[in-house]
Design a protein around this motif. Structure first.
Motif, PDB file in Angstrom:
ATOM      1  N   ASP A  61       0.826  -1.212   0.000  1.00  0.00           N
ATOM      2  CA  ASP A  61       0.000   0.000   0.000  1.00  0.00           C
ATOM      3  C   ASP A  61       0.863   1.265   0.000  1.00  0.00           C
ATOM      4  N   LEU A  62       1.911   1.268   0.803  1.00  0.00           N
ATOM      5  CA  LEU A  62       2.798   2.425   0.842  1.00  0.00           C
ATOM      6  C   LEU A  62       3.525   2.581  -0.497  1.00  0.00           C
ATOM      7  N   TYR A  63       3.907   1.448  -1.067  1.00  0.00           N
ATOM      8  CA  TYR A  63       4.577   1.445  -2.380  1.00  0.00           C
ATOM      9  C   TYR A  63       3.649   2.043  -3.449  1.00  0.00           C
ATOM     10  N   ILE A  64       2.394   1.610  -3.449  1.00  0.00           N
ATOM     11  CA  ILE A  64       1.435   2.142  -4.427  1.00  0.00           C
ATOM     12  C   ILE A  64       1.245   3.650  -4.228  1.00  0.00           C
ATOM     13  N   GLN A  65       1.271   4.080  -2.973  1.00  0.00           N
ATOM     14  CA  GLN A  65       1.120   5.506  -2.675  1.00  0.00           C
ATOM     15  C   GLN A  65       2.258   6.317  -3.340  1.00  0.00           C
ATOM     16  N   TYR A  66       3.496   5.849  -3.184  1.00  0.00           N
ATOM     17  CA  TYR A  66       4.642   6.521  -3.815  1.00  0.00           C
ATOM     18  C   TYR A  66       4.579   6.418  -5.342  1.00  0.00           C
ATOM     19  N   LEU A  67       4.125   5.259  -5.804  1.00  0.00           N
ATOM     20  CA  LEU A  67       4.005   5.060  -7.248  1.00  0.00           C
ATOM     21  C   LEU A  67       3.014   6.065  -7.827  1.00  0.00           C
ATOM     22  N   ASN A  68       1.938   6.285  -7.107  1.00  0.00           N
ATOM     23  CA  ASN A  68       0.950   7.262  -7.573  1.00  0.00           C
ATOM     24  C   ASN A  68       1.500   8.689  -7.550  1.00  0.00           C
ATOM     25  N   GLN A  69       2.386   8.972  -6.590  1.00  0.00           N
ATOM     26  CA  GLN A  69       3.025  10.293  -6.584  1.00  0.00           C
ATOM     27  C   GLN A  69       3.880  10.474  -7.831  1.00  0.00           C
ATOM     28  N   PHE A  70       4.627   9.435  -8.171  1.00  0.00           N
ATOM     29  CA  PHE A  70       5.444   9.468  -9.392  1.00  0.00           C
ATOM     30  C   PHE A  70       4.549   9.642 -10.615  1.00  0.00           C
ATOM     31  N   ARG A  71       3.506   8.806 -10.666  1.00  0.00           N
ATOM     32  CA  ARG A  71       2.595   8.828 -11.806  1.00  0.00           C
ATOM     33  C   ARG A  71       2.025  10.226 -12.012  1.00  0.00           C
ATOM     34  N   GLU A  72       1.605  10.820 -10.899  1.00  0.00           N
ATOM     35  CA  GLU A  72       0.985  12.144 -11.009  1.00  0.00           C
ATOM     36  C   GLU A  72       1.987  13.194 -11.480  1.00  0.00           C
ATOM     37  N   SER A  73       3.186  13.170 -10.904  1.00  0.00           N
ATOM     38  CA  SER A  73       4.177  14.180 -11.307  1.00  0.00           C
ATOM     39  C   SER A  73       4.550  14.018 -12.780  1.00  0.00           C
ATOM     40  N   ILE A  74       4.578  12.763 -13.250  1.00  0.00           N
ATOM     41  CA  ILE A  74       4.921  12.527 -14.665  1.00  0.00           C
ATOM     42  C   ILE A  74       3.757  12.918 -15.572  1.00  0.00           C
ATOM     43  N   GLN A  75       2.551  12.567 -15.147  1.00  0.00           N
ATOM     44  CA  GLN A  75       1.392  12.908 -15.979  1.00  0.00           C
ATOM     45  C   GLN A  75       1.204  14.426 -16.077  1.00  0.00           C
ATOM     46  N   LEU A  76       1.419  15.111 -14.950  1.00  0.00           N
ATOM     47  CA  LEU A  76       1.253  16.574 -14.945  1.00  0.00           C
ATOM     48  C   LEU A  76       2.494  17.271 -15.504  1.00  0.00           C
ATOM     49  N   LYS A  77       3.463  16.490 -15.922  1.00  0.00           N
ATOM     50  CA  LYS A  77       4.735  17.006 -16.454  1.00  0.00           C
ATOM     51  C   LYS A  77       5.410  17.963 -15.471  1.00  0.00           C
ATOM     52  N   ASN A  78       5.329  17.585 -14.212  1.00  0.00           N
ATOM     53  CA  ASN A  78       5.962  18.349 -13.138  1.00  0.00           C
ATOM     54  C   ASN A  78       7.348  17.739 -12.860  1.00  0.00           C
ATOM     55  N   ILE A  79       8.307  18.126 -13.701  1.00  0.00           N
ATOM     56  CA  ILE A  79       9.652  17.517 -13.608  1.00  0.00           C
ATOM     57  C   ILE A  79      10.270  17.751 -12.231  1.00  0.00           C
ATOM     58  N   GLU A  80      10.054  18.945 -11.668  1.00  0.00           N
ATOM     59  CA  GLU A  80      10.682  19.240 -10.378  1.00  0.00           C
ATOM     60  C   GLU A  80      10.228  18.267  -9.301  1.00  0.00           C
ATOM     61  N   GLU A  81       8.944  17.936  -9.316  1.00  0.00           N
ATOM     62  CA  GLU A  81       8.410  16.988  -8.342  1.00  0.00           C
ATOM     63  C   GLU A  81       8.990  15.583  -8.577  1.00  0.00           C
ATOM     64  N   ASP A 136       9.641  12.744 -18.473  1.00  0.00           N
ATOM     65  CA  ASP A 136       8.789  13.811 -18.966  1.00  0.00           C
ATOM     66  C   ASP A 136       8.529  13.660 -20.469  1.00  0.00           C
ATOM     67  N   ALA A 137       9.607  13.381 -21.214  1.00  0.00           N
ATOM     68  CA  ALA A 137       9.472  13.258 -22.669  1.00  0.00           C
ATOM     69  C   ALA A 137       8.631  12.044 -23.039  1.00  0.00           C
ATOM     70  N   ASN A 138       8.574  11.066 -22.161  1.00  0.00           N
ATOM     71  CA  ASN A 138       7.831   9.846 -22.471  1.00  0.00           C
ATOM     72  C   ASN A 138       6.610   9.666 -21.562  1.00  0.00           C
ATOM     73  N   SER A 139       6.098  10.769 -21.060  1.00  0.00           N
ATOM     74  CA  SER A 139       5.032  10.672 -20.050  1.00  0.00           C
ATOM     75  C   SER A 139       3.818   9.878 -20.541  1.00  0.00           C
ATOM     76  N   LYS A 140       3.436  10.065 -21.799  1.00  0.00           N
ATOM     77  CA  LYS A 140       2.242   9.385 -22.314  1.00  0.00           C
ATOM     78  C   LYS A 140       2.350   7.859 -22.138  1.00  0.00           C
ATOM     79  N   TYR A 141       3.434   7.288 -22.637  1.00  0.00           N
ATOM     80  CA  TYR A 141       3.567   5.833 -22.570  1.00  0.00           C
ATOM     81  C   TYR A 141       3.982   5.354 -21.173  1.00  0.00           C
ATOM     82  N   LEU A 142       4.707   6.186 -20.467  1.00  0.00           N
ATOM     83  CA  LEU A 142       5.151   5.760 -19.135  1.00  0.00           C
ATOM     84  C   LEU A 142       3.961   5.693 -18.161  1.00  0.00           C
ATOM     85  N   VAL A 143       3.062   6.656 -18.257  1.00  0.00           N
ATOM     86  CA  VAL A 143       1.863   6.623 -17.408  1.00  0.00           C
ATOM     87  C   VAL A 143       1.034   5.371 -17.737  1.00  0.00           C
TER      88      VAL A 143
END
Lengths: 286, 286
Positions: free
Chosen positions: A245-265, B234-241
């Motif tokens: 569950d904790l792993y999925i929580q961090y995975l979702n943080q990654f997913r969100e930052s990548i989807q929102l193209k928030n490179i800094e996060e 970031d460059a691959n966000s579509k497929y990575l998500v």
């Protein structure tokens, strides 16, 4: 001295090989093994001095090492303790400790038993996977040391020292919780990576062409044996589900930052993850 | 011949080292590097024959290899192609290809450019991480080969062959989708494992005591550099998500089978995951 090993897979087989090879005949190694194919392999490799039934082994051995899968340890351990005479010592080497310790908590012979977990292994299994040096320089955990007699504890320590291991002490509950994160979760993440990649790459040849050593390293544990790990995950389901569950929580943080193209996060998460480096370097040095 | 390498980190630096060491002076290696600390390291290690500005490098080189992080490649590539004369060849070695190829799709000098991705690396970065043999026996991908001139393509093939690589061809879209699963997702799963374990184990010493080689293997990529991987994700966000979503789906299947103590279901997932074995053995042999 006679050491009897019940279950001659990767762990039991490697202990047998190590003692038989390095004790120069001063310790006699007895073994028992339920699986007929494994029994043949044990004979072929000459892993033990005497391959006998578990009943005979319990009669003849000074020290008994129980190295079957954790679900089998849990089923066998009470009956084994029942059959033990006063000067015999029993050590189990299963990867989860809570349920096993609970099983024998109030047993009259509890003090003759040492609950151990040598932190060593490979992604392979069975007697054919047995290797010399598997335990050398690695760590061993003993749980509930206060419940074992001094004699039993010292015998166990001598054996783990012979294998080249240093021993640490933990409560059984504590052991299972930590191991869920540091060991069992790694296996889950590797298995899951393998399933995901296989789903998208129908062609094994294509995975092979595109995968590099990074993938090989991360997916290595996906080769691990289901008969070994199924019972471990099951015995440790409470803490393992918490870890997932904790792993999925961090995975979702990654997913969100990548989807929102928030490179800094994303970078912040990676920089924090990088802190594991010094730990990993320590392990690599071992 | 003069080969100019823009960006002398792990990949660019290792290409420089390999050519400089093994061409026995028949190829002159020019380099440019923006990071002042990296420049000092490049001089110290003698990675190139001549460390100059990118402008000078573009004037002097017969072949230009662009080895900066993928976001920098995307920013630089149009201006570099603008400055190229008719007989120069440009090769980029970035880990994502779709956005880079799109950037130069209609460029008048497009045919002088080869979009490549040598599948090699370690978890380390910067010129100090450069090593001989990094590319040897590994695979290289070239995307949109039909958009490169025969001369440019042959030049690129010769260089990758010199590095010991065999080249495969993929579309740029296809490349990014496959790599999301086979490479980028491995990194995400390692980073996430590291974050999860660190959260529960406040004490690094405790992780070290409990972690075995299995953990070290699975978490190895968590050491990877955020400045390299942030832009790739970031460059691959579509497929990575898409890949992360499928991964979470499998993770939830595991979680459920473990929580419900359905060992048979867990074992089924593990047995399917085991199918990756032959692929991994092929990689290990390389």
């Amino acid at each position: 001295m006679k050491v009897g090993i019940i279950g001659l897979g990767l762990i039991g087989g490697s202990i047998a090989k190590e003692i038989k090879t390095r004790s120069l005949g001063t310790i006699e190694v007895l073994g028992s093994e339920m699986n007929p194919n494994h029994r043949m392999k044990v004979e072929e490799l000459g892993l033990v001095d005497l391959l006998i039934s578990t009943t005979e082994l319990l009669e003849l051995s000074d020290v008994i090492i129980l190295a079957t899968p954790v679900n089998v340890i849990k089923e066998q351990i009470v009956s084994i303790l029942d059959q033990m005479s006063g000067d015999q010592v029993l050590i189990d080497v299963g990867s989860t400790k809570r349920f096993i310790c609970k099983e024998v908590e109030h047993h009259v012979n509890r003090k003759q038993y040492v609950a151990a977990h040598p932190l060593a292994g490979t992604e392979f299994s069975g007697p054919a996977a047995s290797i010399i040096g598997l335990f050398d320089g690695k760590k061993n955990i003993i749980c509930q040391k206060e419940k074992s007699s001094k004699v039993a504890l010292n015998t166990a320590l001598k054996i783990f020292e012979f294998l080249g291991m240093s021993t640490y002490y933990l409560g059984s509950e504590e052991h299972d919780r930590h191991l869920a994160y540091v060991s069992h979760l790694s296996h889950i993440s590797s298995f899951t990576l393998s399933l995901t990649v296989q789903e998208i790459e129908n062609d094994q040849k294509q995975i092979f062409n595109l995968a590099s050593t990074g993938f090989a390293s991360t997916a290595r544990l996906a080769k691990s044996n289901a008969d070994t790990w199924g019972p471990i995950f099951d015995a440790n389901s409470k803490y393992l589900v918490e870890a997932i569950d904790l792993y999925i929580q961090y995975l979702n943080q990654f997913r969100e930052s990548i989807q929102l193209k928030n490179i800094e996060e994303s970078k912040k998460l990676m920089n924090k993850a990088n802190n594991i480096s010094s730990v990993l370097e320590g392990i690599a040095l071992n």
